[in-house]
Design a protein around this motif. Structure first.
Motif, short mmCIF file in Angstrom:
data_model
loop_
_atom_site.label_atom_id
_atom_site.label_comp_id
_atom_site.label_asym_id
_atom_site.label_seq_id
_atom_site.Cartn_x
_atom_site.Cartn_y
_atom_site.Cartn_z
N ALA A 12 8.75 64.91 -12.52
CA ALA A 12 10.04 64.20 -12.52
C ALA A 12 10.22 63.44 -11.20
CB ALA A 12 11.18 65.17 -12.75
N ASP A 13 9.82 64.05 -10.09
CA ASP A 13 9.88 63.36 -8.79
C ASP A 13 9.02 62.09 -8.81
OD1 ASP A 13 11.44 65.46 -7.77
OD2 ASP A 13 9.73 66.41 -6.76
N LEU A 14 7.84 62.20 -9.38
CA LEU A 14 6.93 61.05 -9.45
C LEU A 14 7.53 59.94 -10.31
CD1 LEU A 14 3.46 62.78 -9.96
CD2 LEU A 14 4.54 62.10 -7.83
N ARG A 15 8.12 60.35 -11.42
CA ARG A 15 8.72 59.36 -12.33
C ARG A 15 9.84 58.59 -11.63
NH1 ARG A 15 13.14 59.69 -14.90
NH2 ARG A 15 13.28 61.95 -14.77
N ARG A 16 10.72 59.33 -10.94
CA ARG A 16 11.82 58.68 -10.23
C ARG A 16 11.30 57.74 -9.13
NH1 ARG A 16 14.30 63.67 -11.18
NH2 ARG A 16 13.47 64.53 -9.25
N PHE A 17 10.30 58.21 -8.40
CA PHE A 17 9.73 57.40 -7.33
C PHE A 17 9.12 56.12 -7.88
CE2 PHE A 17 6.19 56.26 -4.50
CZ PHE A 17 6.90 56.01 -3.34
N LEU A 18 8.34 56.25 -8.95
CA LEU A 18 7.70 55.08 -9.54
C LEU A 18 8.75 54.11 -10.09
CD1 LEU A 18 5.16 53.55 -10.25
CD2 LEU A 18 5.00 54.90 -12.35
N ALA A 19 9.78 54.64 -10.71
CA ALA A 19 10.86 53.78 -11.21
C ALA A 19 11.51 53.00 -10.07
CB ALA A 19 11.90 54.60 -11.96
N ALA A 20 11.72 53.66 -8.94
CA ALA A 20 12.31 52.98 -7.77
C ALA A 20 11.38 51.89 -7.26
CB ALA A 20 12.60 54.00 -6.66
N GLN A 21 10.08 52.15 -7.29
CA GLN A 21 9.12 51.15 -6.81
C GLN A 21 9.06 49.96 -7.76
OE1 GLN A 21 7.78 51.43 -3.70
NE2 GLN A 21 9.14 53.19 -3.71
N ILE A 22 9.15 50.21 -9.05
CA ILE A 22 9.15 49.11 -10.02
C ILE A 22 10.40 48.25 -9.82
CG2 ILE A 22 9.38 48.59 -12.49
CD1 ILE A 22 7.55 51.08 -12.97
N THR A 23 11.52 48.90 -9.58
CA THR A 23 12.76 48.17 -9.29
C THR A 23 12.60 47.34 -8.02
OG1 THR A 23 14.10 49.86 -10.37
CG2 THR A 23 15.23 48.42 -8.82
N ALA A 24 11.97 47.91 -7.00
CA ALA A 24 11.73 47.19 -5.75
C ALA A 24 10.84 45.97 -5.99
CB ALA A 24 11.11 48.11 -4.71
N LEU A 25 9.85 46.11 -6.83
CA LEU A 25 8.99 44.97 -7.17
C LEU A 25 9.81 43.89 -7.87
CD1 LEU A 25 6.12 43.70 -7.39
CD2 LEU A 25 6.00 44.78 -9.64
N ASP A 26 10.64 44.31 -8.80
CA ASP A 26 11.47 43.36 -9.54
C ASP A 26 12.41 42.59 -8.60
OD1 ASP A 26 12.32 42.24 -12.05
OD2 ASP A 26 14.18 43.39 -11.82
N ARG A 27 12.82 43.24 -7.52
CA ARG A 27 13.71 42.61 -6.54
C ARG A 27 12.94 41.90 -5.42
NH1 ARG A 27 17.80 47.74 -5.83
NH2 ARG A 27 18.82 47.48 -7.85
N ASN A 28 11.63 41.84 -5.56
CA ASN A 28 10.75 41.22 -4.56
C ASN A 28 10.84 41.92 -3.20
OD1 ASN A 28 9.61 39.20 -6.22
ND2 ASN A 28 11.52 38.07 -6.07
N GLU A 29 11.06 43.23 -3.20
CA GLU A 29 11.10 44.00 -1.96
C GLU A 29 9.72 44.54 -1.58
OE1 GLU A 29 15.71 45.50 -2.61
OE2 GLU A 29 14.08 46.92 -2.90
N ILE A 30 8.85 44.67 -2.57
CA ILE A 30 7.46 45.05 -2.32
C ILE A 30 6.56 44.11 -3.12
CG2 ILE A 30 8.02 47.48 -1.86
CD1 ILE A 30 6.84 48.14 -4.63
N ASP A 31 5.28 44.07 -2.77
CA ASP A 31 4.38 43.19 -3.51
C ASP A 31 3.59 43.96 -4.57
OD1 ASP A 31 2.38 44.47 -2.11
OD2 ASP A 31 1.76 42.73 -0.97
#
Length: 70
Positions: A12-31
């Motif tokens: 569950a921790d991994l899922r939440r973390f990955l979801a946050a990273q996908i959101t960050a990608l969508d917002r152009n915060e990470i590449d």
């Protein structure tokens, strides 16, 4: 860059973390490359967590079976 202050101990921790990273990608915060690397590492970590959980459950079952025979 998105900071994650919690430890990644459960799936569950991994899922939440990955979801946050996908959101960050969508917002152009990470590449894309960072997300790709994180996704790979999270997949490896997920396998380790699953194996550890299975090993722990098996140990408990073996112990219970051993105690039942005694």
């Amino acid at each position: 860059m998105v900071k994650y202050s919690k430890r990644l101990k459960t799936l569950a921790d991994l899922r939440r973390f990955l979801a946050a990273q996908i959101t960050a990608l969508d917002r152009n915060e990470i590449d894309e490359n960072r997300l790709r690397c994180l996704s790979y590492a999270l997949g490896v970590l997920a396998s380790i967590i699953k194996d550890s959980d299975l090993e722990e459950r098996l140990s408990k079952l073996e112990k219970a079976a051993s105690e039942a025979k005694s």
